[in-house]
Structure formats: structure tokens, C-alpha cells
Design an enzyme around this catalytic site. Structure first.
Site, PDB file in Angstrom:
ATOM      1  N   ASP A 226       3.983  28.032   0.234  1.00  0.00           N
ATOM      2  CA  ASP A 226       5.042  28.495  -0.373  1.00  0.00           C
ATOM      3  C   ASP A 226       4.170  30.152  -1.384  1.00  0.00           C
ATOM      4  O   ASP A 226       4.756  30.068  -1.976  1.00  0.00           O
ATOM      5  CB  ASP A 226       6.222  27.923  -1.359  1.00  0.00           C
ATOM      6  CG  ASP A 226       6.654  26.984  -0.848  1.00  0.00           C
ATOM      7  OD1 ASP A 226       6.740  27.537   0.266  1.00  0.00           O
ATOM      8  OD2 ASP A 226       7.424  25.376  -0.568  1.00  0.00           O
TER       9      ASP A 226
ATOM     10  N   LYS B 125       2.028  33.083   2.023  1.00  0.00           N
ATOM     11  CA  LYS B 125       0.635  33.124   2.929  1.00  0.00           C
ATOM     12  C   LYS B 125       1.140  34.764   4.449  1.00  0.00           C
ATOM     13  O   LYS B 125       0.483  35.069   4.561  1.00  0.00           O
ATOM     14  CB  LYS B 125      -0.170  32.171   3.279  1.00  0.00           C
ATOM     15  CG  LYS B 125      -0.267  30.880   2.643  1.00  0.00           C
ATOM     16  CD  LYS B 125      -0.330  29.528   3.173  1.00  0.00           C
ATOM     17  CE  LYS B 125       0.449  28.560   3.867  1.00  0.00           C
ATOM     18  NZ  LYS B 125       1.793  28.554   2.315  1.00  0.00           N
TER      19      LYS B 125
ATOM     20  N   GLY C   7       8.106  28.017   6.363  1.00  0.00           N
ATOM     21  CA  GLY C   7       9.042  28.871   6.717  1.00  0.00           C
ATOM     22  C   GLY C   7       8.869  30.413   6.000  1.00  0.00           C
ATOM     23  O   GLY C   7       7.876  30.239   4.638  1.00  0.00           O
ATOM     24  N   HIS C   8       9.210  31.186   7.084  1.00  0.00           N
ATOM     25  CA  HIS C   8       7.950  32.353   6.481  1.00  0.00           C
ATOM     26  C   HIS C   8       9.149  33.581   6.720  1.00  0.00           C
ATOM     27  O   HIS C   8       9.587  33.353   7.483  1.00  0.00           O
ATOM     28  CB  HIS C   8       6.503  33.238   6.688  1.00  0.00           C
ATOM     29  CG  HIS C   8       6.222  32.083   8.088  1.00  0.00           C
ATOM     30  ND1 HIS C   8       5.188  31.406   8.375  1.00  0.00           N
ATOM     31  CD2 HIS C   8       6.752  32.626   9.233  1.00  0.00           C
ATOM     32  CE1 HIS C   8       5.873  31.503   9.531  1.00  0.00           C
ATOM     33  NE2 HIS C   8       5.865  32.382  10.725  1.00  0.00           N
TER      34      HIS C   8
ATOM     35  N   GLN D 103       1.692  25.279   4.715  1.00  0.00           N
ATOM     36  CA  GLN D 103       1.745  24.432   3.849  1.00  0.00           C
ATOM     37  C   GLN D 103       0.911  24.910   2.156  1.00  0.00           C
ATOM     38  O   GLN D 103       0.105  25.493   2.527  1.00  0.00           O
ATOM     39  CB  GLN D 103       2.200  23.162   4.047  1.00  0.00           C
ATOM     40  CG  GLN D 103       3.077  22.069   4.242  1.00  0.00           C
ATOM     41  CD  GLN D 103       3.402  22.338   5.645  1.00  0.00           C
ATOM     42  OE1 GLN D 103       2.443  22.358   6.663  1.00  0.00           O
ATOM     43  NE2 GLN D 103       4.542  23.106   6.603  1.00  0.00           N
TER      44      GLN D 103
HETATM   45  P1  IMP Z   1       6.983  17.359   5.850  1.00  0.00           P
HETATM   46  O1  IMP Z   1       6.499  18.174   5.665  1.00  0.00           O
HETATM   47  O2  IMP Z   1       8.495  17.726   6.240  1.00  0.00           O
HETATM   48  O3  IMP Z   1       6.173  15.424   6.031  1.00  0.00           O
HETATM   49  O4  IMP Z   1       7.323  17.201   4.054  1.00  0.00           O
HETATM   50  C1  IMP Z   1       6.516  16.614   3.012  1.00  0.00           C
HETATM   51  C2  IMP Z   1       5.993  17.146   1.776  1.00  0.00           C
HETATM   52  O5  IMP Z   1       5.742  18.565   2.499  1.00  0.00           O
HETATM   53  C3  IMP Z   1       7.440  17.468   1.702  1.00  0.00           C
HETATM   54  O6  IMP Z   1       7.130  16.788  -0.039  1.00  0.00           O
HETATM   55  C4  IMP Z   1       7.594  18.834   1.377  1.00  0.00           C
HETATM   56  O7  IMP Z   1       8.881  19.169   0.538  1.00  0.00           O
HETATM   57  C5  IMP Z   1       6.424  19.269   1.551  1.00  0.00           C
HETATM   58  N1  IMP Z   1       6.641  20.607   2.015  1.00  0.00           N
HETATM   59  C6  IMP Z   1       6.209  20.880   3.558  1.00  0.00           C
HETATM   60  N2  IMP Z   1       6.098  21.911   4.251  1.00  0.00           N
HETATM   61  C7  IMP Z   1       6.678  22.655   3.158  1.00  0.00           C
HETATM   62  C8  IMP Z   1       6.204  23.927   3.211  1.00  0.00           C
HETATM   63  O8  IMP Z   1       5.575  24.526   4.432  1.00  0.00           O
HETATM   64  N3  IMP Z   1       5.740  24.130   1.399  1.00  0.00           N
HETATM   65  C9  IMP Z   1       6.499  23.862   0.579  1.00  0.00           C
HETATM   66  N4  IMP Z   1       5.988  22.402   0.909  1.00  0.00           N
HETATM   67  C10 IMP Z   1       6.306  21.357   2.246  1.00  0.00           C
END
Ligand code: IMP
Length: 451
Positions: free
Chosen positions: A12, A15, A39-40, A235
Site C-alpha cells: 500500500d 505503487k 489492490g490498486h 505487496q
Molecule cells: P495474504 O497475502 O492474504 O496471505 O496476507 C498475508 C499478509 O499480507 C497479511 O498481513 C495481509 O494483510 C498482507 N497483505 C497481503 N496483500 C497485501 C497488500 O496488497 N497490501 C498490504 N498488505 C497486504
């Protein structure tokens, strides 16, 4: 050449705005890891597009590739593509045949594991996005995953489902002790015939639309032809499964090395290009895990966090969850710059910090009588770190559009000092400064494709 965009913090960082901006100069935009946990928001011609899987360049008509390092939920993929088509666009998205597929049971298992962890009160739930990311990468590493290529071959697909699905049922029933009939989506999620019918049809559509690709071969040819390739990291560094805050991480490698592994373009090709770290001028975190500079110590700090959260719109794009807020943390940035070998950084949300009463930056940590300049390797040690702060001058709100138009020197002096302080501390030049949410609201000092 190549340009790799990497999140320097916890995801977040904004990017999308830079991918969108520099993606206009690219011929191909490639995602190399993650899935629809990202998510963008892309704003184009006054219209807003919220995407979680389709590479953002696709909104502009650039070829978008989901590399072999991605985990692909075809339901999300087609929903996003259909939505873009309904809105008059013609996105050209290709999916690596080596990429793994997020199956409905992966999402269900992601939810169950998080619930079980939350219930035992040990504080070890990760706060995942619930998109099935971890369980899909587990199956990939466990050699029982279903790849995009398998969707194209109904017999292979059935064979793989017949192997995997009974294991998933046993996991739910025997390990978690749940009745499969009480689990959401159970009918399709754990039923081989239903899964086969849906996913073989998805394979047909992928084939009919010519959407699958040998990613390595494709990118190699484009690169050899002199095309510009942009790698869009999702991420961020500190939730990288290897270099992040394990176990509060996602299950892939957002850091720049992931671009080579997750696409099949060789490391020398990726390393020969630019690697730009995207930095948010403060910190936000969704999900669990330490955040040494978190603004949650007392009512004043919480009020400040609320102010930044509101101004910065710090609510998850995918989940809508309010994000935790903290001061900029330089030990985290030093780690990010080293792991990915940044050639430049873009600092976003500089407008959000305008008008604050005070402004702090964490320059190091105190831990057990030692001063550290980088992030310790364990969650336990990181959690115990006390930030060492430097207080910097604040700046007044400014007209973002006018500053973006006039350039870097039009930024308030204190904002420039802040940026120069950060650049010197991490020994990396600032390529761009984000001063507002619109693509135009970026002050560009260097266009990496022109370097
Ligand atoms: P997962 O990727 O859904 O397995 O989540 C694992 C960790 O990564 C959690 O703390 C999520 O909140 C974090 N996370 C996953 N995708 C994002 C993203 O696009 N932005 C911020 N945090 C993320």
C-alpha cells in the site's frame, strides 16, 4: 530495458500510481508474484478502475502479463476483464502457463486457518486477505498445485483434482475437526466434479481467447527485440516471505529478485535495469505484526493516526480494513534498499503529512543496549525495538496540482529537506514525489525508462 517497481514497506505504498505513470512508457507490464490480495486503483480519463489482479497497465492498452510466480484466481481475473470490457476497454492480459491457480478450497482453507489461530488467543493469526494466497503457494511448494497449463487439459485437471481434493477434505475434517457441510462454499469447493466442470470451462475460455503464454520465452523475445518491460511488484518488502517479518508475511517474494524468478526473464536482464522502491512518507500496515513506530501510544498519538488515516485514505482496497499508522522507519527502508538493490525511490503521500504539528522519522532502533540501523531478523526482536527519532520541520498544505506542474523546487522547503534527508540516509536518489492521488499529481525528477 526493464524497470522493477517494489514496495519498500508493508504494501500500500501507492505503487499503482507509479506503475501507471511509467507503464505508459512500457511495452509490457508484468506481475511476478501474489494474486488478488493486491489492490490498486487506476484513474484514467476521469474514470476510476479498481483492480486486484489485472496488471494496471492493461487499462492503458499495454500488454499485461501474470507471471509464473503469481497465483491466479480465474474467477477474479475474468470478473475484472469483463468489467473493463463493459466499460469500453479491451485489456490484453496473458497468463503464464506455469502460474498456479487459486482454487475455491484454497480460499476456504485460508479462512479456516485464520479462524483457528484467532480462536486459540495466541495472537498468531496473520490477518490475511482471505484470498487463498498462502494455501495456494503451499500446494505449489508441496507439488500438488494446479497450474494454468492443467486447466487446458481436462484429463490432467481431473487427475490433479482427484489427488488434491480428498486431502483438502481430510484437512478440514480430520485436522480442523470441522464438518465439511458447515463450511462455506462447501458444495463446489470440495467437490471434484463441480470443480472439474467449472475449471475445465475456464481452461476453454483461456484457450479460446489465446490468453496463456510461456512467460519466460515471451519476455525473453520481447526484451531481445528492445521492448521496455515493467515489473509490477505487489505487496511490500516487509511482508516478503523470505525478507519480511515472518510469519506476518504474504507467501511470495515482492522484492526485486522475485521479478526474475517469477517471470523467467534472467537475473542479469532484470538486474541490468532500474529497480525503484516505492516509499510512503509515513507507515501503514494492514494485518497483524510489529510496527515499532506505530502511533498508538496515547490519545494524542491515536488522534494523529486518525488524522493521517483520514487524509491518506488509509483503508484497505481489498478488505476495507482501517490501516495502522506509524512514522517513517528508516531501518525498514535500509533493509528494503539492500534486499532489492534500489536504483531510485519514489516517495508518495507527501501531501498527507502537510499541516501536521510535529513530524518524526525513525533513524534507528535501541534493542538490548545496542543501536541497530536495520530490522532484526525475528519478530520477537523487532517487536522489542525502541525507535530512535529525529524530529524534522513540518510544512504547510500546498496546492498539489500546481506543485506537480511547477516541479520539485515548488515543494515547500521543509518537504524538500525531508526528502533529501531520507535519500541521504538510504543512499538512494529520489526519482519521484507523490503529492496527491491522481496520476498527474506526481513530481518527477527522473524517468527510469530514460535513464
Ligand atoms: P495474504 O497475502 O492474504 O496471505 O496476507 C498475508 C499478509 O499480507 C497479511 O498481513 C495481509 O494483510 C498482507 N497483505 C497481503 N496483500 C497485501 C497488500 O496488497 N497490501 C498490504 N498488505 C497486504
Amino acid at each position: 530495458m526493464t524497470l522493477t517497481i517494489v514496495g519498500s514497506q508493508l504494501g500500500d505504498e501507492g505503487k499503482g500510481a507509479l506503475v501507471d505513470r511509467w507503464g505508459g512508457d512500457a511495452d509490457v507490464v508484468v506481475r511476478y508474484q501474489g494474486g488478488d490480495n493486491a489492490g490498486h486503483t487506476v484513474v484514467e480519463g476521469g474514470a476510476e478502475y479498481k483492480l486486484s489482479l489485472v496488471p494496471s497497465g492493461a487499462v492503458r492498452g499495454t500488454v499485461g502479463i501474470l507471471g509464473n510466480g503469481c497465483v491466479v484466481n480465474p474467477r477474479t481475473l475474468f470478473t475484472e476483464i469483463d468489467d473493463l470490457r463493459e466499460r469500453g476497454l479491451d485489456p490484453d492480459v496473458r497468463v503464464a502457463r506455469r502460474a498456479h491457480v487459486i482454487m475455491p478450497y484454497h480460499r476456504v482453507l485460508d479462512g479456516i486457518e485464520e479462524e483457528v489461530k484467532a480462536d486459540d488467543d495466541a495472537g498468531d493469526e496473520v490477518g490475511t486477505t482471505g484470498r487463498g494466497i498462502g494455501p495456494t503457494y503451499e500446494d505449489k511448494a508441496g507439488r500438488r498445485g494446479i497450474r494454468v497449463a492443467d486447466l487446458l487439459d481436462p484429463d490432467a485437471l481431473r487427475e490433479k483434482l482427484e489427488y488434491a481434493v480428498p486431502q483438502k477434505r481430510a484437512l478440514v475434517e480430520d485436522v480442523y475437526g470441522l464438518d465439511i457441510d458447515d463450511v462455506d462454499d462447501r458444495a463446489e469447493a470440495f467437490d471434484v466434479d463441480a470443480l472439474h466442470e467449472e475449471f475445465a470451462a475456464i481452461g476453454e475460455r483461456l484457450a479460446d481467447e489465446g490468453m496463456t503464454v510461456n512467460c519466460s520465452d515471451y519476455l525473453h523475445r520481447r526484451h531481445a527485440a528492445g521492448d521496455e518491460i515493467l515489473f509490477e511488484g505487489a505487496q511490500g518488502t516487509h511482508i516478503d516471505v523470505d525478507h519480511g517479518n515472518y510469519p506476518f508475511v504474504t507467501s511470495s517474494n515482492p522484492t526485486a529478485g522475485g521479478a526474475a524468478v517469477g517471470s523467467g526473464l534472467g537475473v542479469t536482464k532484470v538486474g541490468d535495469g532500474e529497480v525503484v522502491g516505492i516509499v510512503k512518507a509515513y507507515l501503514s500496515r494492514v494485518g497483524e505484526g510489529p510496527l515499532p513506530t506505530e502511533l498508538d501510544g496515547d490519545a494524542d498519538e491515536e488522534a494523529l493516526a486518525d488524522e493521517i488515516r483520514e487524509k491518506g485514505g488509509e483503508f484497505g482496497t481489498v478488505t476495507g480494513r482501517p490501516r495502522r499508522i506509524g512514522w517513517l522507519d528508516l531501518p525498514m527502508l535500509r533493509h528494503a534498499a539492500r534486499v532489492s538493490g534500489f536504483t531510485g525511490v519514489a516517495v508518495n503521500h507527501v501531501d498527507v503529512l502537510a499541516g501536521l504539528d510535529e513530524l518524526k522519522v525513525c533513524t534507528g532502533y535501541e534493542l538490548d543496549g545496542e543501536t541497530l540501523d536495520t530490522v532484526p531478523t525475528t519478530t520477537d526482536r523487532w517487536e522489542r525495538c525502541e525507535p530512535v527519532y529525529e524530529t524534522l520541520d513540518t510544512w504547510e498544505p500546498f496546492d498539489s496540482a500546481a506543485v506537480a506542474e511547477a516541479g520539485y523546487d515548488a515543494l515547500p522547503g521543509a518537504a524538500r529537506e525531508y526528502l533529501e534527508f531520507v535519500a541521504a540516509e538510504i543512499d538512494t536518489p529520489v526519482y519521484a514525489v507523490g503529492v496527491g492521488p491522481d496520476r498527474e499529481e506526481t513530481v518527477e525528477l527522473t524517468n527510469p525508462f530514460e535513464e
